[in-house]
Enzyme design. Structure first.
Site, PDB file in Angstrom:
ATOM      1  CB  CYS A  83      -7.324  33.504  18.982  1.00  0.00           C
ATOM      2  SG  CYS A  83      -6.120  32.982  17.898  1.00  0.00           S
ATOM      3  CB  CYS A  86      -4.840  36.107  18.678  1.00  0.00           C
ATOM      4  SG  CYS A  86      -6.061  35.474  17.311  1.00  0.00           S
TER       5      CYS A  86
END
Length: 200
Positions: A83, A86
């Site tokens: 991600c 993230c």
């Protein structure tokens, strides 16, 4: 014109000591350049925030079972190593976790691990990072989805610790799409997201 004639303008040959000094100077410059390059490579590697830092942060986070019953408010993050949002938030979240380590729990759940499927379903995770704010009794207070500025995260945490309504509840930022599986995932070795930490 003859080079041996007295009127010759040829440059005198360098002395042996001048050649030695020039060689030593050249070698010193090569050594200094090698040291500078080594230091810059070392520092460049150390300052990167690879996905492994997410894994390290997850290992250092509180176990979910403990966080739900220890009487502290909790920030639960659903994330994945792949991600981008993230990874972009990892540095700020690490600093936030250090700042609020005493009054709060921080839990990180990797969405690629089917062990967390009940929680993924319960909190309806469909984009990551997905943050769930739990009060000191382990009940959901609010959620935010996507990349958030540090100031918004801190304002929410301050309110959560104080037991007040979160000022930025239900906030949404940039997310990485995630579709939760409906059951245990069967992966093959050709699946690029298959890795050893996945529970099957």
């Amino acid at each position: 014109m003859n080079p041996n004639s007295p009127n010759s303008t040829a440059a005198p040959a360098p002395k042996k000591s001048e050649v030695k000094t020039a060689t030593q100077l050249r070698n010193l410059l090569i050594v200094l350049a090698a040291i500078a390059l080594s230091v810059s490579i070392f520092l460049g590697v150390r300052t990167q925030t690879p996905s492994s830092s997410l894994t390290e942060m997850a290992k250092a986070s509180a176990p979910l079972e403990t966080a739900l019953v220890n009487g502290k408010p909790t920030l639960m993050e659903f994330y994945a190593d792949w991600c981008g949002s993230c990874q972009a938030m990892a540095k700020d979240l690490s600093a936030i976790k250090q700042k609020y380590a005493e009054p709060m729990n921080f839990v990180m759940l990797n969405v690629d691990n089917t062990k967390w499927l009940p929680e993924i379903t319960k909190y309806r995770v469909d984009g990551i990072p997905h943050f769930v704010y739990l009060n000191d009794k382990g009940s959901r207070v609010a959620e935010t989805i996507g990349e958030m500025p540090r100031s918004i995260m801190e304002a929410n945490l301050e309110a959560l610790i104080a037991g007040k309504p979160l000022p930025h509840a239900q906030a949404t930022g940039q997310v990485s799409d995630f579709t939760p599986p409906t059951g245990p995932v069967k992966t093959s070795s050709s699946d690029p997201r298959a890795h050893g930490s996945q529970v099957q």
